[in-house]
Motif scaffolding. Structure first.
Motif, PDB file in Angstrom:
ATOM      1  N   PHE A  63       0.828  -1.207   0.000  1.00 51.11           N
ATOM      2  CA  PHE A  63       0.000   0.000   0.000  1.00 51.11           C
ATOM      3  C   PHE A  63       0.863   1.258   0.000  1.00 51.11           C
ATOM      4  O   PHE A  63       0.431   2.321   0.435  1.00 51.11           O
ATOM      5  CB  PHE A  63      -0.938  -0.013   1.211  1.00 51.11           C
ATOM      6  N   GLU A  74     -14.556   6.121   2.920  1.00 53.17           N
ATOM      7  CA  GLU A  74     -14.037   5.342   4.044  1.00 53.17           C
ATOM      8  C   GLU A  74     -15.142   4.992   5.031  1.00 53.17           C
ATOM      9  O   GLU A  74     -15.148   3.901   5.603  1.00 53.17           O
ATOM     10  CB  GLU A  74     -12.906   6.093   4.744  1.00 53.17           C
ATOM     11  N   ILE A 111       1.611   3.381   3.226  1.00 46.73           N
ATOM     12  CA  ILE A 111       0.627   4.361   3.688  1.00 46.73           C
ATOM     13  C   ILE A 111      -0.359   3.633   4.609  1.00 46.73           C
ATOM     14  O   ILE A 111      -0.954   2.626   4.221  1.00 46.73           O
ATOM     15  CB  ILE A 111      -0.130   5.008   2.508  1.00 46.73           C
ATOM     16  N   GLY A 154      -3.416   3.655   5.499  1.00 49.10           N
ATOM     17  CA  GLY A 154      -4.760   4.081   5.148  1.00 49.10           C
ATOM     18  C   GLY A 154      -5.761   2.961   5.359  1.00 49.10           C
ATOM     19  O   GLY A 154      -5.436   1.878   5.863  1.00 49.10           O
ATOM     20  N   ASN A 182       2.581   7.010   8.126  1.00 47.75           N
ATOM     21  CA  ASN A 182       2.378   7.786   6.898  1.00 47.75           C
ATOM     22  C   ASN A 182       0.889   7.708   6.595  1.00 47.75           C
ATOM     23  O   ASN A 182       0.365   6.639   6.313  1.00 47.75           O
ATOM     24  CB  ASN A 182       3.169   7.191   5.731  1.00 47.75           C
ATOM     25  N   ARG A 183       0.249   8.833   6.663  1.00 51.96           N
ATOM     26  CA  ARG A 183      -1.200   8.862   6.488  1.00 51.96           C
ATOM     27  C   ARG A 183      -1.566   9.193   5.040  1.00 51.96           C
ATOM     28  O   ARG A 183      -0.846   9.904   4.360  1.00 51.96           O
ATOM     29  CB  ARG A 183      -1.807   9.876   7.445  1.00 51.96           C
ATOM     30  N   PRO A 184      -2.728   8.715   4.616  1.00 47.77           N
ATOM     31  CA  PRO A 184      -3.163   8.985   3.242  1.00 47.77           C
ATOM     32  C   PRO A 184      -3.720  10.408   3.111  1.00 47.77           C
ATOM     33  O   PRO A 184      -3.963  11.092   4.109  1.00 47.77           O
ATOM     34  CB  PRO A 184      -4.266   7.956   3.024  1.00 47.77           C
ATOM     35  N   ASP A 185      -3.943  10.796   1.887  1.00 45.41           N
ATOM     36  CA  ASP A 185      -4.619  12.072   1.637  1.00 45.41           C
ATOM     37  C   ASP A 185      -6.024  12.001   2.229  1.00 45.41           C
ATOM     38  O   ASP A 185      -6.622  10.928   2.321  1.00 45.41           O
ATOM     39  CB  ASP A 185      -4.728  12.346   0.136  1.00 45.41           C
TER      40      ASP A 185
END
Length: 154
Positions: free
Chosen positions: A52, A120, A55, A57, A108-111
């Motif tokens: 992924f 989501e 990320i 997420g 590390n986070r997604p947009d």
């Protein structure tokens, strides 16, 4: 005295051997001692989210959730990523919580956007239908002592 016929090679060892002898003794005395190799324990593994893009997420969390076995003890790769600690915080990709667990790493986070959050929310409604979603009291579930018998986080 007449030194015109003096040949130092007849009276002294070649300078290179003498210098090498002194140098080798000096290096041997000053060389740092190497520690004896130690057999290390196998280091714990964290959940692999490289598929992924590393990320953390909803897709990575869903994969970790699907692989989670609540009957096995909780560790750095076997945990419910949707579970929250007593402060309401969510875990990182190791299952560690901020300010509470050893080794927490900000993921590390997604947009994020309103549209992404709405998608989501729909995925979360599906995930919540899983019988594993609301479990508690199982070996793989969160407790304050979940890291007690684990080594340092990866």
């Amino acid at each position: 005295r007449d030194y015109s016929n003096f040949n130092p090679r007849e009276h002294f060892a070649p300078p290179t051997l003498a210098m090498l002898s002194i140098l080798s003794q000096s290096v041997a005395l000053n060389a740092p001692l190497r520690p004896t190799p130690v057999q290390r324990a196998v280091s714990p593994q964290m959940a692999d989210i490289s598929a992924f893009g590393d990320i953390w997420g909803i897709e990575a969390k869903e994969a970790v959730f699907n692989a989670w076995d609540p009957e096995k003890p909780r560790d750095y790769s076997n945990f419910n990523p949707f579970e929250r600690n007593m402060d309401g915080a969510m875990s990182d990709e190791n299952g560690c919580f901020p300010g509470e667990s050893r080794g927490y790493k900000p993921p590390n986070r997604p947009d994020a956007s309103w549209a992404i959050m709405q998608e989501e929310a729909k995925k979360m409604e599906e995930i919540k239908k899983s019988p594993k979603y609301g479990l508690s009291g199982k070996p793989g579930c969160y407790s304050l002592k979940w890291q007690e018998n684990l080594g340092a986080p990866p």
